[in-house]
Design a protein around this motif. Structure first.
Motif, short mmCIF file in Angstrom:
data_model
loop_
_atom_site.label_atom_id
_atom_site.label_comp_id
_atom_site.label_asym_id
_atom_site.label_seq_id
_atom_site.Cartn_x
_atom_site.Cartn_y
_atom_site.Cartn_z
N ARG A 105 0.95 -1.14 -0.01
CA ARG A 105 -0.19 0.20 0.29
C ARG A 105 0.64 1.45 -0.11
O ARG A 105 0.62 2.37 -0.66
N LEU A 106 1.72 1.27 1.02
CA LEU A 106 3.01 2.28 1.12
C LEU A 106 3.79 2.94 -0.26
O LEU A 106 3.39 3.63 -1.28
N SER A 107 4.30 1.16 -0.94
CA SER A 107 4.56 1.70 -2.33
C SER A 107 3.66 2.33 -3.70
O SER A 107 4.45 3.24 -3.57
N GLN A 108 2.40 1.41 -3.32
CA GLN A 108 1.44 2.05 -3.99
C GLN A 108 1.11 3.62 -3.95
O GLN A 108 1.16 4.01 -4.69
N GLY A 109 1.02 3.65 -2.80
CA GLY A 109 1.33 5.52 -2.01
C GLY A 109 2.46 6.39 -3.11
O GLY A 109 1.99 7.52 -3.62
N LEU A 110 3.13 6.21 -3.01
CA LEU A 110 4.24 6.60 -3.42
C LEU A 110 4.00 6.86 -5.81
O LEU A 110 4.50 7.39 -5.79
N ILE A 111 3.31 5.31 -5.65
CA ILE A 111 3.15 5.65 -7.42
C ILE A 111 2.24 6.79 -7.48
O ILE A 111 2.64 7.38 -8.10
N ASP A 112 1.24 6.90 -6.43
CA ASP A 112 0.05 7.32 -6.70
C ASP A 112 0.39 8.71 -7.18
O ASP A 112 0.63 9.81 -7.98
N VAL A 113 0.91 9.34 -6.02
CA VAL A 113 1.89 10.60 -5.65
C VAL A 113 2.91 10.84 -7.30
O VAL A 113 2.54 12.03 -7.17
N SER A 114 3.64 10.12 -7.36
CA SER A 114 4.53 10.38 -8.47
C SER A 114 3.91 11.05 -9.64
O SER A 114 4.33 11.58 -11.03
N LYS A 115 2.52 10.32 -10.06
CA LYS A 115 1.86 10.44 -11.05
C LYS A 115 1.25 12.52 -11.23
O LYS A 115 1.12 12.91 -12.15
N ILE A 116 0.48 12.59 -10.09
CA ILE A 116 0.66 14.29 -9.01
C ILE A 116 1.54 15.08 -9.61
O ILE A 116 1.33 16.40 -10.15
N ALA A 117 2.66 14.37 -9.38
CA ALA A 117 3.46 15.07 -9.21
C ALA A 117 4.26 15.20 -10.25
O ALA A 117 4.85 15.93 -11.19
N GLU A 118 4.51 14.51 -11.92
CA GLU A 118 4.35 14.78 -12.61
C GLU A 118 3.81 15.57 -13.59
O GLU A 118 3.95 16.08 -14.29
N GLN A 119 2.76 15.25 -13.07
CA GLN A 119 1.28 16.68 -14.62
C GLN A 119 2.11 18.33 -13.39
O GLN A 119 1.30 18.84 -14.32
N ALA A 120 2.01 17.77 -12.08
CA ALA A 120 2.37 19.12 -12.10
C ALA A 120 3.39 19.75 -12.37
O ALA A 120 3.42 21.05 -12.75
N ALA A 121 4.52 19.32 -13.36
CA ALA A 121 5.99 19.39 -13.84
C ALA A 121 5.57 19.61 -15.25
O ALA A 121 5.85 20.81 -15.62
N ALA A 122 4.68 18.37 -15.90
CA ALA A 122 4.27 19.36 -17.20
C ALA A 122 3.42 20.46 -17.45
O ALA A 122 4.09 21.33 -18.25
N ASP A 123 2.65 20.75 -15.91
CA ASP A 123 1.79 21.69 -16.44
C ASP A 123 2.59 23.13 -15.93
O ASP A 123 2.38 24.27 -15.91
N LYS A 124 4.05 22.57 -15.25
CA LYS A 124 5.08 23.67 -14.66
C LYS A 124 4.35 25.33 -13.80
O LYS A 124 4.72 26.37 -14.27
N ASN A 125 3.60 23.66 -13.20
CA ASN A 125 3.27 24.66 -12.12
C ASN A 125 3.80 24.74 -10.44
O ASN A 125 4.37 23.70 -9.95
N PRO A 126 4.48 26.11 -10.60
CA PRO A 126 5.15 26.35 -9.54
C PRO A 126 4.58 25.74 -8.53
O PRO A 126 4.98 24.91 -7.20
N ASP A 127 3.41 26.26 -7.48
CA ASP A 127 2.99 26.42 -6.36
C ASP A 127 2.72 24.51 -5.97
O ASP A 127 2.41 23.94 -5.02
N LYS A 128 1.97 24.01 -7.15
CA LYS A 128 1.72 22.40 -7.55
C LYS A 128 3.04 21.54 -7.11
O LYS A 128 2.53 20.28 -6.32
N VAL A 129 3.89 22.21 -8.42
CA VAL A 129 5.31 21.46 -7.50
C VAL A 129 5.58 21.55 -5.53
O VAL A 129 5.92 20.40 -5.84
#
Ligand code: HEC
Length: 164
Positions: A105-129
């Motif tokens: 579950r905790l490893s999956q948590g890292l996977i889940d948050v990484s997707k949000i993290a990737e999107q924030a970087a793709a959006d070049k959104n500093p606040d979100k990052v």
């Protein structure tokens, strides 16, 4: 703006690795492999992401860490993707064996948050990052609380060894 709160993030990189100071006696045991993965891959990768948001202060004042180039943003994005891959890796039997469902579950948590993290970087959104960086830190911490660091190499069971 968020100038004041934003300084905190760079400090997270230091807090995340809860003082791993002994490098001696490192054997390539199975127990050591999670530690090695953390030290060699997870921590440096997370630091790239954390180093992409907020500011650091020095004698010249505040330095904004937000990427200013496409390459810089790409690096941030790559680090997020890599964190997800590392989450997958942590699920492999080599690392997850005997650690139960919570580990998965905790490893999956890292996977889940990484997707949000990737999107924030793709959006070049500093606040979100910045915000997601905090969430990543929470994910790291949750696992470290559930699965504490192994104190010492577990070869000898006795506390004080006099032999030299
Ligand atoms: C699924 C569980 C899990 C997740 C998620 C996790 N860790 Fe770990 N981490 C561990 C365990 C277990 C250890 C202790 C390993 C040992 O000492 O045998 C550890 C140890 C560490 C260490 C100390 C390594 C050393 O030199 O002794 C660092 C640094 C670290 N983790 C960083 C991170 C960061 C940064 C994240 C989040 C991006 C993270 N970890 C996410 C399980 C996890």
């Amino acid at each position: 703006m968020i100038r004041n709160t934003i300084v905190a993030l760079a400090g997270l990189a230091l807090l995340a690795g809860c003082g791993g100071n002994e490098a001696e006696g490192e054997k390539k045991s199975e127990m050591a492999s999670v530690r090695d993965l953390m030290k060699d891959e997870v921590q440096p990768t997370a630091e790239i992401y954390w180093g992409s948001a907020g500011s650091v202060s020095d004698e010249n004042g505040m330095t904004d860490l937000t990427p200013t180039t496409d390459e810089g943003w790409q690096k941030t994005r790559d680090s997020a993707v890599k964190l997800g891959e590392l989450g997958k890796k942590l699920m492999e039997p080599q690392y997850s064996k005997d650690r139960g469902e919570g580990w998965i579950r905790l490893s999956q948590g890292l996977i889940d948050v990484s997707k949000i993290a990737e999107q924030a970087a793709a959006d070049k959104n500093p606040d979100k990052v910045f915000e997601v960086g905090g969430t990543i830190y929470d994910v790291c911490t949750a696992c470290h609380q559930a699965y504490p660091q192994s104190e010492a190499p577990s070869a000898e069971g006795d506390g004080t060894a006099a032999a030299g």
